[in-house]
Every structure is written in C-alpha cells, then in structure tokens.
Design a protein around this motif. Structure first.
Motif, PDB file in Angstrom:
ATOM      1  N   ASP B  87       3.961   1.503   2.325  1.00 22.36           N
ATOM      2  CA  ASP B  87       3.881   0.568   1.201  1.00 22.36           C
ATOM      3  C   ASP B  87       3.085  -0.694   1.528  1.00 22.36           C
ATOM      4  N   PRO B  89       0.309  -3.578   2.511  1.00 21.03           N
ATOM      5  CA  PRO B  89      -1.014  -3.826   1.925  1.00 21.03           C
ATOM      6  C   PRO B  89      -2.150  -3.044   2.582  1.00 21.03           C
ATOM      7  N   CYS B  90      -2.093  -2.862   3.897  1.00 17.10           N
ATOM      8  CA  CYS B  90      -3.196  -2.150   4.555  1.00 17.10           C
ATOM      9  C   CYS B  90      -3.142  -0.648   4.293  1.00 17.10           C
ATOM     10  N   ASP B  92      -0.868   1.707   1.227  1.00 18.94           N
ATOM     11  CA  ASP B  92      -0.894   1.924  -0.222  1.00 18.94           C
ATOM     12  C   ASP B  92      -0.747   0.647  -1.044  1.00 18.94           C
ATOM     13  N   ASN B  93      -0.345  -0.427  -0.399  1.00 22.48           N
ATOM     14  CA  ASN B  93      -0.170  -1.706  -1.083  1.00 22.48           C
ATOM     15  C   ASN B  93       0.706  -1.567  -2.334  1.00 22.48           C
ATOM     16  N   ASP B  94       1.898  -1.049  -2.134  1.00 21.54           N
ATOM     17  CA  ASP B  94       2.812  -0.837  -3.256  1.00 21.54           C
ATOM     18  C   ASP B  94       3.904  -1.905  -3.220  1.00 21.54           C
ATOM     19  N   GLU B 109       5.058  -9.181   5.738  1.00 24.87           N
ATOM     20  CA  GLU B 109       4.422  -8.020   6.369  1.00 24.87           C
ATOM     21  C   GLU B 109       4.828  -7.827   7.829  1.00 24.87           C
TER      22      GLU B 109
END
Lengths: 296, 296
Positions: B87, B89-90, B92-94, B109
């Motif tokens: 999930d 950011p680097c 699927d950035n969900d 993060e």
C-alpha cells in the motif's frame, strides 16, 4: 602479534567461504530483476562482522560447519536487508552505502523494498534446508534470528531511533535503543554460532555476555567514527547522525568518555571469554579487539 | 445447505481462535509505537482465508492443533505485512484497506515499513516457540513459509507485477505472476496445515493440487470483483488495477471467460480433494466454493 596475523589469515579464509555461500544462495535468476537487486544489496561489500562472529563462535565450540555457514549467511542477509530499507527516502534517505549508490537509487524504491523483504525471507529459507542441518538445530537457529530481527530486537530499536530523532536521550535510553537496533543481531550472531556446537549453560551465558559487550562496543565506536572520519573512509555519509540531530554516544557522553567506554567494553568482552572456558577463543578475542580498534 | 451451515459455524469458531491468537502474539507493548502499528495492520480485518485453509487442512488430517494455530497466525502475518508494504506510496500508493486508512497513512511511511518488516520476523518467531511444537515440524513449517514468502514466491510475484504494469501480458505470464504473488502463500497455507498432520505422498500431492487451484481461483475472482464491485463492498479502492493499467484475468481473458475459468478451477479443487482420500474434507470443500462464490 602472532595472534593478529593468524586472525587475519583465518578471517580471510572465512570471508571467502561466506562470500561463496552468499553468491551461491542469493539467487541471480529470479524474475523481473529482484535477484539482481538482492545481490547488489548483499554481495561484495561490508565488513561481514556478523558472519565472522558466527563462525568464530562455532569454531570455539567445535560446532557443525554447515549450520554455521548457513547462520552466517542468514544474519548477513538480515543485516543487509535492514540497510536497504534504512537507506530509503522514508527512513534515512541515504544515497551512498559501502561507497556505492544505495539499492533504491540504483533500482528504484519499490524494487528496493521488495528486495529487502525477499532478503529477510531468504534468511529463514537458508536456515531450513531439506538436509544438512539437524531439524532441531534449524528450529533453534530460526528462533534466535527471528527474535533478534523483530519487534523485540532490530526492528524495535529502529522504531525507538525513529521516534527519538532530534530529542535528547539519557545514556540508559540510548543504550536500550542500540541494544535492540544493532546489539540484538550481533548477540544473535554469537549465539547462533554457539548453538551449532553444544555449549553448557556456563559457556552459553558467558558467550552471551561477550556478544552483548561486542554489540555495545560496536555502536559506541560507530558513533566515534561518525564524528572523526570522512565519508571516503567510511564508505557512507559521515557526520550524518550529527546533522540529523540523532543522539549518539558522543553527543550524550562526550568524545573522551565514549572512547573510555569502548575500551571498558573490550575488557568486558575478554573477561566474558575467559569465563566461557573455550578450547579455542582466539578468533573471538581478536574480533573484540578489531571492533574497538577499527578505523572504518 | 447442511454443509454450508456447518461451515459457517466452523469458520466462526476458527476465526475466533485465530483472532485470539493474533491478539495474544502480536505485541502491544513494543517501544515507540511499533507494536501498535503492527496490530493495526493485522488485527480486526480481512477474510482470514489463509488461516482458515491452514486449520481446515490440519483438521482434515487430524493434525496438531497448536502447530496449526501458529501456522495460521504466521501466514496471516506474512499476508498482512505484504499488504502494508504494497500500500505504500512507492508501490501501489493506496490509502484505503479493509475500509480503514492504510498503515502508512495512519502511522507514517517509516513506521509502516518497520511494522511490515517486524511482522515478517514475527511470523517466523511464532513458528518456533520454545515448546509446544515438535522441532522438526517447526523447521518444516518455516521452510514452507519462507519459500512461499520470498523471491521464488510472493516477493518474486510482486516484482513481476511491478515490472509489467502498463504492459500486455499473455495468459501464461499472468498466471505465472499470480502463481507466485498470491498463489504461493495460499498453497503454503494448505501445505502447512497438512504438515501438521502426517500426510502420505498421495494426500500431500492432491492437497497441493487443491491449494494451487484455490490460489489461482482466488486471483481470477479478485480480478472479476475489481471490475464489478464498488469500493464500499470491497473495503479497498475498486477498479484500481484497471486504472493503473495492470494486466488482469478480465483484461486478458475477457469477463465471460474469466468467470468460466473460476468455475473450472472450483471443479479442479474438488477433484483434487476427492483424490486426497481425507476422512473429513468438508471445510476444505466449502472453502473452495466460498472462494469462487464470494462477492467481496
């Protein structure tokens, strides 16, 4: 002098064995470049202190070689994965490691995160071969490594580090952070090597004390070198902890007291070795000296 | 109908046991909030398909309960850590998972990466207790899980996924990606549960075929649901794979062929179960149906 020369010879031979094992067990042919990123993160670099501790402890007890070599590779994989993740932008955001671009700089952040994840899994895979290591010993080695790598060990120490950047810490809290962050894996290295033999309770306890002293000494010296050496010498960005306003032994104790503390820990490591009653403790003794005397 | 009712009862009881074990073994009191982030990432959410597969396979063979419960927790920890990292950011950035903000949205993060790392270590720690599970079985369970989680399994599949976003894949390559990315851990769930019993070679092979069919069916249905269900129903962002131009079974086969393929895999799973010669395969059979019939 004699001992140092012998140690260098021993260390070179053992490091060759470790590099060959890493080269054999870290896969090149995985899909989509994952293996390449894993190999970049762990091959051809680093002092290999943890593997040497494993092999020295095993040898001091006349333990099982195959199990020790697998343990050496496994602890190095855990150490290397932690560096890959630690260097990423959301953590320390470091671009230089062992004199080379860090994994995420070379392969991108997503691949670096996956490579670190796969390196951790590989560590436990290497410890559990189909044959060659007694199953009960496999389980014991996994137990030691998993506890040292996880929330009560390395990962927990990194969380303390993360939460305390920019804060003043007292020595006790700083020690607790490093005992987990770097100490736990160094201690596990000694214990995994010892577990490959058949240590009695006294030897196990003394070797554990040795491992704890080494672990702490390593970090104290690291903090000293971060202040006194340039980036070229260290192969990573020097002065970084200071710049990031991270608490270090030097910032908490002062340089002179930090140096004195490193020497006290060396003495404590030797004293623990003397209590361990080992037939051949020369390599472990030499490692204690190297950890404190190193200049990078 | 009778079987479905019994299954729901069985599943509810087993899920309670899994949640209690997760609650007991995922620590709350780790330093610096790490445990809190780990618990957020794994407790109180998810269908727990993998734990149910472990427990159903163990029960079908009358295997060791403690080992199976630890295996169920371990596979769920590996699955949950992969979601936490996936999930970010680097990757699927969900921002939404199981209807809640993702771990990195809630804790940052760096903490999310550490929590995922610590969850993987914890999986192997849970499999290697000081007592309660035979050491040889501990080693076998670690072996199965480590191989399924690493470069040849889940992490390798994620790397293939990463490398192929935006590309057209043929069905064979898509299948290979999913066989590793989600299939390996679902297969390992069945195999770990089976290993807690004493399967003969025929049973082991048939259960492995069941696990492979379930693994593939799960992904085919996932791809179908991603096209046909809203985010509310799924508890995660729907249509995401399509938006990200990721290859799916629906984009490669078309919707009708994908639905047909899911039904074929259900038939294959039941056929494999019939070959396994189990005394009590009802839960495994019901899971095969649930995997294909689910609507979220």
């Amino acid at each position: 002098m004699e001992r140092t020369l012998n140690f260098d010879h021993w260390a070179r031979r053992e490091l060759d064995a470790v590099e060959a094992a890493l080269d054999a067990w870290v896969p090149a042919d995985t899909p989509a470049g994952l293996g390449e990123a894993m190999r970049y993160g762990v091959l051809d670099g680093g002092k290999r202190l943890r593997p040497l501790l494993v092999l020295a402890a095993c040898q001091a007890l006349g333990g099982a070689r195959e199990a020790a070599l697998r343990s050496a590779v496994a602890v190095e994989l855990i150490h290397a994965y932690s560096l890959v993740h630690d260097d990423m932008p959301c953590m320390d955001n470091d671009v230089l490691r062992r004199g080379k671009p860090t994994v995420h700089v070379k392969y991108g952040e997503a691949q670096a995160m996956l490579a670190g994840d796969a390196m951790q899994a590989l560590a436990f895979e290497v410890l559990t071969p189909d044959a060659g290591v007694e199953p009960a010993l496999q389980a014991r080695l996994v137990r030691l490594l998993a506890r040292a790598a996880g929330h009560a060990g390395m990962a927990g120490g990194q969380a303390i580090d993360l939460a305390n950047t920019g804060r003043l810490l007292d020595e006790a809290t700083l020690r607790e952070m490093h005992r987990k962050k770097t100490g736990a894996l160094l201690l596990a290295s000694v214990q995994m090597g010892a577990a490959c033999g058949a240590p009695d309770e006294t030897t196990w306890r003394a070797l554990s004390e040795y491992g704890e002293a080494i672990g702490l000494a390593f970090q104290v010296v690291d903090d000293i070198l971060d202040c006194t050496q340039g980036s070229d010498k260290l192969g990573k960005t020097a002065g970084k902890d200071l710049d990031a306003n991270k608490p270090t032994y030097v910032s908490v104790l002062g340089m002179e007291a930090a140096r004195r503390h490193a020497q006290e820990l060396r003495v404590a490591a030797h004293a623990a070795l003397a209590r361990a009653g080992l037939a051949d403790a020369a390599a472990l003794a030499a490692i204690a000296d190297k950890v404190v005397e190193r200049d990078n």
